[in-house]
Design a protein around this motif. Structure first.
Motif, PDB file in Angstrom:
ATOM      1  N   TRP A 228       0.857  -1.173   0.000  1.00 13.25           N
ATOM      2  CA  TRP A 228       0.000   0.000   0.000  1.00 13.25           C
ATOM      3  C   TRP A 228       0.896   1.226   0.000  1.00 13.25           C
ATOM      4  O   TRP A 228       1.883   1.268   0.728  1.00 13.25           O
ATOM      5  CB  TRP A 228      -0.900   0.040   1.234  1.00 13.25           C
ATOM      6  N   TRP A 230       0.886   5.441   0.525  1.00 11.83           N
ATOM      7  CA  TRP A 230       0.124   6.562   1.060  1.00 11.83           C
ATOM      8  C   TRP A 230       0.745   7.869   0.574  1.00 11.83           C
ATOM      9  O   TRP A 230       1.935   8.117   0.787  1.00 11.83           O
ATOM     10  CB  TRP A 230       0.142   6.543   2.586  1.00 11.83           C
ATOM     11  N   ARG A 235      -4.708   6.265   0.201  1.00  5.80           N
ATOM     12  CA  ARG A 235      -4.044   4.975   0.041  1.00  5.80           C
ATOM     13  C   ARG A 235      -4.244   4.432  -1.372  1.00  5.80           C
ATOM     14  O   ARG A 235      -5.360   4.450  -1.899  1.00  5.80           O
ATOM     15  CB  ARG A 235      -4.610   3.971   1.055  1.00  5.80           C
ATOM     16  N   TYR A 236      -3.155   3.964  -1.954  1.00  6.32           N
ATOM     17  CA  TYR A 236      -3.174   3.360  -3.283  1.00  6.32           C
ATOM     18  C   TYR A 236      -2.550   1.972  -3.217  1.00  6.32           C
ATOM     19  O   TYR A 236      -1.564   1.757  -2.491  1.00  6.32           O
ATOM     20  CB  TYR A 236      -2.357   4.197  -4.283  1.00  6.32           C
ATOM     21  N   LEU A 260       1.961   2.740  -8.859  1.00  4.29           N
ATOM     22  CA  LEU A 260       0.622   2.840  -8.300  1.00  4.29           C
ATOM     23  C   LEU A 260      -0.371   2.162  -9.243  1.00  4.29           C
ATOM     24  O   LEU A 260      -0.391   2.439 -10.444  1.00  4.29           O
ATOM     25  CB  LEU A 260       0.229   4.295  -8.085  1.00  4.29           C
ATOM     26  N   ASP A 262      -3.723   1.509 -11.064  1.00  3.58           N
ATOM     27  CA  ASP A 262      -4.966   2.176 -11.487  1.00  3.58           C
ATOM     28  C   ASP A 262      -5.057   3.618 -10.994  1.00  3.58           C
ATOM     29  O   ASP A 262      -6.155   4.106 -10.652  1.00  3.58           O
ATOM     30  CB  ASP A 262      -6.191   1.390 -10.988  1.00  3.58           C
ATOM     31  N   ALA A 263      -3.929   4.303 -10.920  1.00  3.56           N
ATOM     32  CA  ALA A 263      -3.953   5.690 -10.445  1.00  3.56           C
ATOM     33  C   ALA A 263      -2.827   6.464 -11.116  1.00  3.56           C
ATOM     34  O   ALA A 263      -1.727   5.942 -11.312  1.00  3.56           O
ATOM     35  CB  ALA A 263      -3.802   5.743  -8.937  1.00  3.56           C
TER      36      ALA A 263
END
Length: 313
Positions: A228, A230, A235-236, A260, A262-263
């Motif tokens: 994860w 941050w 949070r990604y 990351l 999907d971001a």
């Protein structure tokens, strides 16, 4: 939380207090058990709970060749102590003068004069004062002199194993973040700033946030991890690689990169924290970019599945 940076910052008339003493590296599950007992006894006796700790591992001064790497930075430790509900922390500079205090001087100056201690919680192997000459019996004698009682703390066990910073370091050095997490009581975490990299990840379709090597926390073994990330409190899911990226020539330095999932986030210059969830595989030298891309896609699929399970656990 009150944070006292040295004896000189403790206000006159502070206390009375219940005190525990230690390095508290990692503020792991064992430490959390100590802190819970400290708070309970302090409340029962109307005392102020205080942690006494040090700005560095004593070995950094006394035996630097044997000094272990810290699990957390001083700032991270302070934040974890706040989360644990500690009212006050006294951070002592572990310098030559402190190391040469006799056990009597330590008890008098720190526990009695500065903190007005009435209860002192320590483990059975506690040592203090010059060359560790002070032990439990010594502390009890000093308690009778200065008006505090000594409470022995039992070890915290997880599956029959004593929780210790040393055991956690061993797990992280082997990349076994799954084994380290229950001893810490949380995911292993590092914190750094995102810096510019060589843009290789972006060119092959897997852009990464590159972490400044000057990071806080204990970086686990080289490899690929489900993590994860941050950033700005959000949070990604992330695929994190640690190592020198052996598929590409001319990248000899160890680096930490987070892709990351999907971001798309412009994170340059921002603080990033990584929670390591699970080790996937070692760093591998692939025979070409196409093979590397296929492996990264497979990694991402596995990481999505792992994090989906974690998010619902």
């Amino acid at each position: 939380m009150l944070l006292f940076d040295g004896l000189g910052s403790v206000p006159a008339g502070f206390g009375p207090s219940a005190v525990t003493i230690g390095k508290f590296d990692g503020v792991h599950l064992g430490h959390q058990g100590v802190l819970a007992q400290l708070k309970s006894l302090a409340a029962e006796h109307a005392l102020q709970p205080v942690v006494v700790t040090f700005d560095r591992h004593p070995f950094a001064l006394l035996r630097p060749e044997e000094c272990p790497d810290a699990l957390v930075s001083n700032d991270q430790r302070a934040e974890l102590l706040v989360e644990a509900g500690v009212d006050a922390t006294l951070v002592l500079e572990f310098d030559r003068a402190l190391s040469e205090l006799t056990p009597l001087e330590f008890a008098e100056r720190i526990l009695h004069d500065a903190l007005d201690a009435r209860l002192v919680l320590v483990g059975a192997d506690f040592r203090y004062g010059y060359r560790g000459e002070g032990r439990i019996d010594t502390l009890r004698e000093h308690g009778r002199t200065f008006g505090f009682d000594v409470v022995l703390i039992d070890d915290v066990l997880v599956e029959g194993t004593r929780v210790s910073s040393t055991k956690i370091r061993e797990h992280l050095a082997a990349g076994d973040v799954r084994a380290a997490a229950p001893l810490l009581g949380r995911y292993p975490r590092v914190r750094s700033t995102v810096v510019h990299g060589d843009a290789i990840g972006r060119e092959i379709g897997f852009p990464t946030a590159n972490l400044d090597p000057a990071m806080e926390g204990f970086l686990p073994a080289d490899g690929v991890y489900a993590s994860w990330a941050w950033i700005d409190g959000i949070r990604y899911g992330a695929a994190v690689s640690i190592g020198n990226n052996p598929t590409f020539d001319g990248i000899p330095a160890r680096r930490t990169e987070a892709h990351l999932l999907d971001a798309k986030v412009d994170a340059y210059g921002k603080v990033i924290e990584l929670d390591f969830v699970e080790y996937l595989r070692p760093m591998v030298k692939f025979d070409g970019v196409d093979t590397l891309v296929a492996a990264l896609a497979a990694d991402v699929d596995r990481i999505r599945a792992i994090l989906a399970t974690e998010a619902t656990a």
